[in-house]
Design an enzyme around this catalytic site. Sequence first.
Site, PDB file in Angstrom:
ATOM      1  N   LYS A  74     -29.763   1.844 -33.621  1.00  0.00           N
ATOM      2  CA  LYS A  74     -30.473   3.128 -34.206  1.00  0.00           C
ATOM      3  C   LYS A  74     -31.977   2.333 -34.648  1.00  0.00           C
ATOM      4  CE  LYS A  74     -27.351   5.407 -34.358  1.00  0.00           C
ATOM      5  NZ  LYS A  74     -27.107   6.937 -34.012  1.00  0.00           N
ATOM      6  N   GLY A 116     -17.279  15.384 -35.880  1.00  0.00           N
ATOM      7  CA  GLY A 116     -18.092  14.548 -37.024  1.00  0.00           C
ATOM      8  C   GLY A 116     -19.463  16.258 -36.840  1.00  0.00           C
ATOM      9  N   ILE A 117     -20.713  15.083 -36.906  1.00  0.00           N
ATOM     10  CA  ILE A 117     -21.656  15.476 -37.580  1.00  0.00           C
ATOM     11  C   ILE A 117     -21.941  16.146 -35.424  1.00  0.00           C
ATOM     12  CG2 ILE A 117     -25.204  14.532 -36.675  1.00  0.00           C
ATOM     13  CD1 ILE A 117     -23.160  12.219 -38.554  1.00  0.00           C
ATOM     14  N   VAL A 151     -22.012   8.908 -21.847  1.00  0.00           N
ATOM     15  CA  VAL A 151     -23.301   8.705 -21.461  1.00  0.00           C
ATOM     16  C   VAL A 151     -24.196   7.348 -21.257  1.00  0.00           C
ATOM     17  CG1 VAL A 151     -24.347  10.534 -23.634  1.00  0.00           C
ATOM     18  CG2 VAL A 151     -23.850   8.085 -24.231  1.00  0.00           C
ATOM     19  N   TYR A 156     -25.227  -1.717 -33.502  1.00  0.00           N
ATOM     20  CA  TYR A 156     -25.415   0.004 -33.935  1.00  0.00           C
ATOM     21  C   TYR A 156     -26.788  -0.395 -35.035  1.00  0.00           C
ATOM     22  CZ  TYR A 156     -24.524   3.650 -36.621  1.00  0.00           C
ATOM     23  OH  TYR A 156     -24.508   5.388 -37.506  1.00  0.00           O
TER      24      TYR A 156
HETATM   25  P1  NAI Z   1     -17.899  10.955 -34.716  1.00  0.00           P
HETATM   26  O1  NAI Z   1     -17.087   9.660 -34.123  1.00  0.00           O
HETATM   27  O2  NAI Z   1     -16.690  11.961 -35.097  1.00  0.00           O
HETATM   28  O3  NAI Z   1     -18.434  11.343 -33.013  1.00  0.00           O
HETATM   29  C1  NAI Z   1     -18.956  10.761 -31.853  1.00  0.00           C
HETATM   30  C2  NAI Z   1     -18.966  11.543 -30.973  1.00  0.00           C
HETATM   31  O4  NAI Z   1     -20.278  10.599 -29.789  1.00  0.00           O
HETATM   32  C3  NAI Z   1     -17.852  11.836 -30.224  1.00  0.00           C
HETATM   33  O5  NAI Z   1     -18.261  12.854 -29.774  1.00  0.00           O
HETATM   34  C4  NAI Z   1     -17.243  11.501 -29.047  1.00  0.00           C
HETATM   35  O6  NAI Z   1     -16.959  11.717 -28.438  1.00  0.00           O
HETATM   36  C5  NAI Z   1     -18.806  10.946 -28.866  1.00  0.00           C
HETATM   37  N1  NAI Z   1     -18.783   9.624 -28.388  1.00  0.00           N
HETATM   38  C6  NAI Z   1     -18.728   8.065 -28.563  1.00  0.00           C
HETATM   39  N2  NAI Z   1     -18.667   7.061 -27.634  1.00  0.00           N
HETATM   40  C7  NAI Z   1     -19.123   8.211 -26.017  1.00  0.00           C
HETATM   41  C8  NAI Z   1     -19.822   8.323 -24.634  1.00  0.00           C
HETATM   42  N3  NAI Z   1     -19.430   6.469 -24.624  1.00  0.00           N
HETATM   43  N4  NAI Z   1     -20.495   8.714 -23.985  1.00  0.00           N
HETATM   44  C9  NAI Z   1     -20.573  10.328 -24.912  1.00  0.00           C
HETATM   45  N5  NAI Z   1     -20.157  10.365 -25.461  1.00  0.00           N
HETATM   46  C10 NAI Z   1     -19.702   9.527 -26.801  1.00  0.00           C
HETATM   47  O7  NAI Z   1     -19.314  10.370 -35.605  1.00  0.00           O
HETATM   48  P2  NAI Z   1     -20.434  10.780 -36.335  1.00  0.00           P
HETATM   49  O8  NAI Z   1     -20.302  10.677 -37.564  1.00  0.00           O
HETATM   50  O9  NAI Z   1     -19.795  12.315 -35.846  1.00  0.00           O
HETATM   51  O10 NAI Z   1     -21.451   9.959 -35.650  1.00  0.00           O
HETATM   52  C11 NAI Z   1     -23.003  11.196 -34.809  1.00  0.00           C
HETATM   53  C12 NAI Z   1     -23.991  10.557 -34.357  1.00  0.00           C
HETATM   54  O11 NAI Z   1     -23.760  10.431 -36.197  1.00  0.00           O
HETATM   55  C13 NAI Z   1     -23.539   8.661 -34.382  1.00  0.00           C
HETATM   56  O12 NAI Z   1     -24.699   8.873 -33.630  1.00  0.00           O
HETATM   57  C14 NAI Z   1     -23.982   7.987 -35.176  1.00  0.00           C
HETATM   58  O13 NAI Z   1     -24.232   6.878 -34.891  1.00  0.00           O
HETATM   59  C15 NAI Z   1     -25.223   9.255 -36.257  1.00  0.00           C
HETATM   60  N6  NAI Z   1     -24.208   8.673 -37.272  1.00  0.00           N
HETATM   61  C16 NAI Z   1     -23.440   8.888 -38.536  1.00  0.00           C
HETATM   62  C17 NAI Z   1     -23.299   8.495 -39.362  1.00  0.00           C
HETATM   63  C18 NAI Z   1     -22.082   8.852 -40.803  1.00  0.00           C
HETATM   64  O14 NAI Z   1     -21.789   8.265 -41.961  1.00  0.00           O
HETATM   65  N7  NAI Z   1     -21.207   9.416 -39.862  1.00  0.00           N
HETATM   66  C19 NAI Z   1     -24.653   8.395 -40.108  1.00  0.00           C
HETATM   67  C20 NAI Z   1     -25.632   7.909 -39.222  1.00  0.00           C
HETATM   68  C21 NAI Z   1     -25.677   8.039 -38.312  1.00  0.00           C
END
Ligand code: NAI
Length: 248
Positions: A157, A18-19, A64, A153
Amino acid sequence: MPFDFGQRRVFVTGGSSGIGRAIAEAFARAGAQVIASGIDQADLAASAASAPWPEGVRLCELDVTSDKSVDAAFGTLESLDILVNAAGIIQRDGVEHTPSGFARTIDVNLNGMMRTCLAARAKLASSSQSGGASVVNVASMLSYFGSPFVPGYSASKGGVVQLTKSLAAAWAGEGIRVNAVAPGWIRTPLTAALQADDNRARPILDRTPMRRWGLPEEVAPAVLFLSSPEAAFITGAVLNIDGGYSAF
Ligand code: NAI
């Protein structure tokens, strides 16, 4: 990409997906040596299988929530100029209305961020990057707004923004800038269930003036800017990347 991060070392937590992945790839394309972490080997294997990584990225396992895992990932680094904290989870369907579900989300999204910041601090303080070393934390629209569905969540945040401001103030004297980006609704696996459900997607898109989901690639450039020498006087800031969601 108008940035040059040649010679720079970057760690992106949550970089497998993702991001975080889009951020890791953008830094690599800008010449940086990047470590992108994922929660476990299965996650890293899925990440590598989904699309080829550009040169300059090394994948690493990191949980983490585990001090041991954080020590292992950061303890062996020779140097570090930029830390991006993108690791995060959301637990829907009432899970965060239970004590253990709430605590788990806080532990990943907020405590986990503090763990990696502390583990990276000394190396960031030794960075010779022009404009200072940089931490960029990934916040959210739910840093500002409450959520009836995911209180953990939202609380985590909100905490990310206050942690960002606090470390910005605490570490400015060490040459470390600490900022955050607050994405709106972005197409990633984390929002897949919402994207797939028209009843949940429609209110989000109706409220977003640009009337569409954002892309991970649209978040990454802001992170590179905040980490660059061009942002040398910016610390403690939160930059919204939300198609106008927070504007009214
Ligand atoms: P995603 O689900 O695609 O990626 C999540 C990442 O976090 C993965 O690389 C996963 O391995 C890692 N992860 C999960 N649990 C973990 C742990 N215990 N220790 C280490 N790594 C861990 O999600 P996305 O959407 O890319 O989210 C990335 C960040 O962006 C997050 O912090 C999310 O809250 C934030 N975010 C996402 C939004 C969205 O609309 N997708 C909007 C606003 C913020």
